[in-house]
Motif scaffolding. Structure first.
Motif, short mmCIF file in Angstrom:
data_model
loop_
_atom_site.label_atom_id
_atom_site.label_comp_id
_atom_site.label_asym_id
_atom_site.label_seq_id
_atom_site.Cartn_x
_atom_site.Cartn_y
_atom_site.Cartn_z
N SER A 24 0.81 -1.21 0.00
CA SER A 24 0.00 0.00 0.00
C SER A 24 0.85 1.27 0.00
O SER A 24 0.36 2.33 -0.38
CB SER A 24 -0.96 0.01 1.19
N SER A 25 2.11 1.17 0.40
CA SER A 25 3.01 2.33 0.41
C SER A 25 3.72 2.55 -0.92
O SER A 25 4.37 3.59 -1.10
CB SER A 25 4.06 2.16 1.51
N LYS A 26 3.59 1.61 -1.84
CA LYS A 26 4.36 1.67 -3.09
C LYS A 26 3.71 2.54 -4.15
O LYS A 26 2.48 2.50 -4.34
CB LYS A 26 4.54 0.26 -3.66
N CYS A 27 4.53 3.29 -4.83
CA CYS A 27 4.13 3.93 -6.07
C CYS A 27 4.18 2.86 -7.17
O CYS A 27 5.19 2.16 -7.32
CB CYS A 27 5.08 5.08 -6.41
N ALA A 40 0.77 5.51 -16.99
CA ALA A 40 0.03 5.87 -15.78
C ALA A 40 0.86 5.53 -14.57
O ALA A 40 1.65 4.59 -14.59
CB ALA A 40 -1.31 5.14 -15.70
N HIS A 41 0.69 6.28 -13.50
CA HIS A 41 1.17 5.83 -12.20
C HIS A 41 0.22 6.27 -11.11
O HIS A 41 -0.60 7.18 -11.31
CB HIS A 41 2.63 6.25 -11.92
N ILE A 42 0.33 5.61 -9.96
CA ILE A 42 -0.55 5.87 -8.84
C ILE A 42 0.26 5.73 -7.56
O ILE A 42 1.04 4.80 -7.41
CB ILE A 42 -1.76 4.92 -8.85
N ASP A 43 0.10 6.68 -6.64
CA ASP A 43 0.86 6.63 -5.41
C ASP A 43 0.02 6.08 -4.26
O ASP A 43 -1.10 5.62 -4.46
CB ASP A 43 1.46 8.01 -5.08
N SER A 70 -3.24 9.28 -5.80
CA SER A 70 -3.04 10.32 -6.80
C SER A 70 -2.51 9.66 -8.07
O SER A 70 -1.69 8.75 -8.00
CB SER A 70 -2.04 11.37 -6.31
N THR A 71 -2.96 10.14 -9.22
CA THR A 71 -2.64 9.50 -10.49
C THR A 71 -2.05 10.47 -11.48
O THR A 71 -2.19 11.70 -11.36
CB THR A 71 -3.89 8.84 -11.11
N MET A 72 -1.40 9.93 -12.49
CA MET A 72 -0.79 10.70 -13.58
C MET A 72 -1.01 9.97 -14.89
O MET A 72 -0.91 8.74 -14.94
CB MET A 72 0.71 10.88 -13.33
N TYR A 78 2.53 -4.31 -22.55
CA TYR A 78 2.26 -3.52 -21.35
C TYR A 78 2.88 -4.18 -20.14
O TYR A 78 2.72 -5.39 -19.93
CB TYR A 78 0.76 -3.34 -21.16
N TYR A 79 3.56 -3.39 -19.32
CA TYR A 79 4.25 -3.87 -18.14
C TYR A 79 3.79 -3.09 -16.91
O TYR A 79 3.57 -1.89 -16.99
CB TYR A 79 5.76 -3.67 -18.25
N CYS A 80 3.70 -3.75 -15.77
CA CYS A 80 3.54 -3.03 -14.52
C CYS A 80 4.87 -3.00 -13.79
O CYS A 80 5.74 -3.84 -14.02
CB CYS A 80 2.44 -3.64 -13.63
N ALA A 81 5.04 -2.01 -12.94
CA ALA A 81 6.30 -1.84 -12.23
C ALA A 81 6.04 -1.21 -10.87
O ALA A 81 5.09 -0.45 -10.69
CB ALA A 81 7.26 -0.97 -13.03
N ALA A 82 6.90 -1.53 -9.92
CA ALA A 82 6.85 -0.97 -8.58
C ALA A 82 8.07 -0.13 -8.31
O ALA A 82 9.20 -0.51 -8.65
CB ALA A 82 6.76 -2.09 -7.54
N ASP A 83 7.86 1.02 -7.70
CA ASP A 83 8.96 1.89 -7.32
C ASP A 83 9.78 1.25 -6.21
O ASP A 83 9.23 0.53 -5.36
CB ASP A 83 8.40 3.24 -6.86
#
Length: 124
Positions: free
Chosen positions: A33-36, A52-55, A59-61, A96-101
Motif C-alpha cells: 500500500s506504500s508503493k508507487c 500511468a502511475h498511482i501513489d 493520486s494518479t498521472m 504492457y508492463y507493470c512496475a513498482a517503485d
C-alpha cells in the motif's frame, strides 16, 4: 522475493476496452500500500512510455496520449493494480508492463520490480 504478474491483455477492435491486472506477491499489505505503482508500454522499435502511475494516496498521472481513456487503480487488499483501457486505438498496440517503485512511501521514479508483460493488440 517480490514479483509482479500481469494479465488481461489480448486482441480487440478499435473503440473497444480491456482491463489489465497486475498481481503482486511477496509484499505485506503495509508494504504494498506504500508503493508507487505504474504501467508502462513499449512497441517494437519505440521507446518505453509510462502510461500511468498511482501513489499511496491514489493520486494518479497520465500522459496526453492516454488521458481521458485510461484509468489506473489499485486494490491494496488484493495486492493488485489495474489499468482500465477504453476507446482503444491501433496506436495503443504494445507490450504492457507493470512496475513498482523501489522507495517506500513516495515516488522516486526508480522502478525496481517489473512484471513479464502482457500483449495488447488493437486492430482497425
Amino acid at each position: 522475493q517480490v514479483q509482479l504478474v500481469e494479465s488481461g491483455g489480448g486482441s480487440v477492435q478499435a473503440g473497444g476496452s480491456l482491463r489489465l491486472s497486475c498481481t503482486a506477491s511477496g509484499y505485506s499489505y503495509s508494504s504494498y500500500s506504500s508503493k508507487c505503482m505504474a504501467w508502462f508500454r513499449q512497441a517494437p522499435g519505440e521507446e518505453r512510455e509510462r502510461v500511468a502511475h498511482i501513489d499511496k494516496n491514489r493520486s494518479t498521472m497520465y500522459p496526453d496520449s492516454v488521458k481521458g481513456r485510461f484509468t489506473i487503480s489499485r486494490d491494496n487488499a488484493k495486492n493488485t493494480l489495474y489499468l482500465q483501457m477504453n476507446s482503444l486505438k491501433p496506436e495503443d498496440t504494445a507490450m504492457y508492463y507493470c512496475a513498482a517503485d523501489r522507495a517506500n512511501g513516495y515516488c522516486s521514479g526508480s522502478w525496481s520490480v517489473w512484471g513479464q508483460g502482457t500483449q495488447v493488440t488493437v486492430s482497425s
